[in-house]
Design a protein around this motif. Structure first.
Motif, short mmCIF file in Angstrom:
data_model
loop_
_atom_site.label_atom_id
_atom_site.label_comp_id
_atom_site.label_asym_id
_atom_site.label_seq_id
_atom_site.Cartn_x
_atom_site.Cartn_y
_atom_site.Cartn_z
N HIS A 92 -4.19 -55.97 -56.08
CA HIS A 92 -4.65 -55.81 -54.81
C HIS A 92 -3.28 -56.32 -53.69
CE1 HIS A 92 -4.62 -60.29 -53.61
NE2 HIS A 92 -5.17 -60.50 -54.87
N GLY A 93 -3.62 -55.81 -52.34
CA GLY A 93 -2.54 -56.08 -51.72
C GLY A 93 -2.78 -57.48 -50.76
N GLY A 94 -2.26 -57.57 -49.73
CA GLY A 94 -2.00 -58.78 -49.00
C GLY A 94 -0.77 -59.50 -48.76
N VAL A 118 -12.45 -47.04 -66.71
CA VAL A 118 -12.44 -48.51 -66.92
C VAL A 118 -11.43 -49.14 -65.84
CG1 VAL A 118 -12.61 -50.91 -68.29
CG2 VAL A 118 -13.50 -48.86 -69.09
N ALA A 119 -11.51 -50.14 -64.79
CA ALA A 119 -10.77 -50.77 -64.18
C ALA A 119 -10.65 -52.30 -64.45
CB ALA A 119 -11.01 -50.36 -62.72
N VAL A 120 -9.49 -52.80 -64.18
CA VAL A 120 -9.37 -54.24 -64.47
C VAL A 120 -8.39 -54.58 -62.92
CG1 VAL A 120 -8.25 -55.97 -65.72
CG2 VAL A 120 -9.45 -54.18 -66.75
N SER A 121 -8.93 -55.42 -62.45
CA SER A 121 -8.00 -56.03 -61.26
C SER A 121 -7.99 -57.42 -61.33
CB SER A 121 -8.92 -55.71 -59.95
OG SER A 121 -8.41 -56.09 -58.78
N VAL A 122 -6.59 -57.87 -60.97
CA VAL A 122 -6.00 -59.18 -61.43
C VAL A 122 -6.01 -60.07 -60.32
CG1 VAL A 122 -3.74 -58.27 -61.05
CG2 VAL A 122 -4.11 -60.43 -62.37
N ASP A 123 -6.47 -61.30 -60.20
CA ASP A 123 -6.16 -62.18 -59.30
C ASP A 123 -5.18 -63.04 -59.35
OD1 ASP A 123 -7.18 -63.78 -57.04
OD2 ASP A 123 -8.55 -64.87 -58.16
N GLY A 168 0.46 -55.22 -53.49
CA GLY A 168 -0.25 -54.95 -54.63
C GLY A 168 0.73 -53.62 -55.52
N GLY A 169 1.06 -52.72 -54.36
CA GLY A 169 1.87 -51.44 -54.88
C GLY A 169 3.46 -51.90 -55.26
N CYS A 194 1.56 -47.14 -50.59
CA CYS A 194 2.39 -47.88 -49.48
C CYS A 194 2.88 -49.06 -49.86
CB CYS A 194 1.45 -47.81 -48.20
SG CYS A 194 -0.27 -48.88 -48.54
N PRO A 195 3.75 -49.03 -50.87
CA PRO A 195 4.11 -50.01 -51.70
C PRO A 195 5.15 -51.07 -51.00
CG PRO A 195 5.23 -48.54 -52.71
CD PRO A 195 4.13 -47.69 -51.61
#
Length: 322
Positions: A92-94, A118-123, A168-169, A194-195
């Motif tokens: 994710h971005g931020g 399948v997607a895996v998103s990291v915190d 995140g990019g 838009c990294p």
């Protein structure tokens, strides 16, 4: 705020509507205000309706970097059981300083539903409390877990992509560099939306958008300072923190890079895409005219936003052979 004369007319109308709604003022970022900004974002996410979907969404704690806490990952899977599915590992971005996986639920669910992946998103841990290398090491640890547990997750390990937007990019690009330099996991693709790539902030676009619609120069300087401290802009910054610093881009997986015309990141993204291609990496690049940072999230129904989403989805389809 006066808008740039090149701003897309449909996006301009959307911005004027959104301006009447509460939101986070990225131009006012300070260390003292960061907790308030985070709380505001968390409240906005808590108030947002959960996506209406049959996609399975599960949070897990997985091993973090050596000597560091476990990392939370958010796993999204199609409702129908299956094996050997393509996979998108998402970051994710931020701005390196705010955000969590839940902010991208709707987008990730759409990818799972439309592409059957399948997607895996990291915190990952956030700066400034956790400066480099904590964020990228968390991202790499989550990726390593995903690859190691591909069979249980129903993932085809030969069709594993890494993607992210904004910060995140940038972290996605850095994680891909780490995977190459550490001998794995093997990756099929990198989706860089838009990294945020270059801490030096010396390109024409990095100077031109002090009054950007989203993520102006002041916010970008703040984000890099939070991540790197006094090293920001010096000669001692690792390419795993700022991928634009990498001098060797060979041997990386095929890439998709996009960016808006009217944003700080424009020139560094153009340069990175060009150097990827020059290094022999098959690269697709999009410069969206009249677009600002995060335009597709702020004005999702605009024609330009639909074009951007379609291009990213098409790139994933090609990468996964679906």
């Amino acid at each position: 705020m006066a808008h740039h004369p090149n701003l897309d007319a449909e996006l301009r109308a959307g911005v004027e509507q959104v301006a009447q709604m509460p939101g986070i003022d990225f131009a006012s970022l300070t260390y003292e205000a960061l907790a308030e900004h985070r709380a505001q974002l968390n409240a906005m996410m808590a108030a947002a309706p959960r996506p209406l979907t049959e996609v399975s969404i599960e949070d897990r704690l997985v091993p973090g970097p050596a000597g560091a806490p476990d990392v939370r990952v958010r796993v999204y899977r199609p409702a129908e059981p299956g094996a050997n599915r393509p996979a998108l590992y998402w970051i994710h971005g931020g701005g390196m300083i705010i955000g969590k996986p839940e902010m991208d639920d709707e987008m990730i669910v759409r990818y799972v539903e439309r592409l059957g992946l399948v997607a895996v998103s990291v915190d990952y841990r956030l700066a400034p409390e956790h400066p480099h290398p904590a964020p990228v090491e968390d991202c790499y640890a989550g990726l390593a877990w995903t690859a190691k547990n591909a069979a249980e997750l129903g993932i085809d390990p030969a069709r594993l992509a890494v993607g992210g937007a904004s910060a995140g990019g940038g972290l996605a690009a850095a994680t891909v560099l780490l995977a190459r330099d550490r001998g794995g996991p093997d990756l099929a693709f990198q989706l860089l939306i838009c990294p945020m790539l270059d801490d030096r902030n010396v390109t024409p676009s990095s100077r031109a958008f002090a009054d950007a619609v989203v993520w102006p120069r002041s916010a970008n300087l703040y984000g890099w300072k939070a991540l790197l401290g006094d090293l920001a802009g010096t000669d001692d910054v690792s390419p795993y923190a700022a991928p634009s610093r990498a001098t060797d881009l060979s041997g990386l997986p095929p890439a998709f890079v996009d960016v808006g015309e009217l944003e700080v990141f424009r020139d560094e993204c153009i340069d990175y895409a060009q150097r990827l291609a020059q290094a022999g990496v098959s690269t697709e690049f999009h410069l969206f005219p009249g677009a600002f940072h995060g335009f597709d999230m702020m004005v999702p129904d605009a024609e330009l936003s639909r074009r951007a989403r379609a291009a990213r989805e098409a790139a994933l389809k090609r990468a996964f052979g679906i």
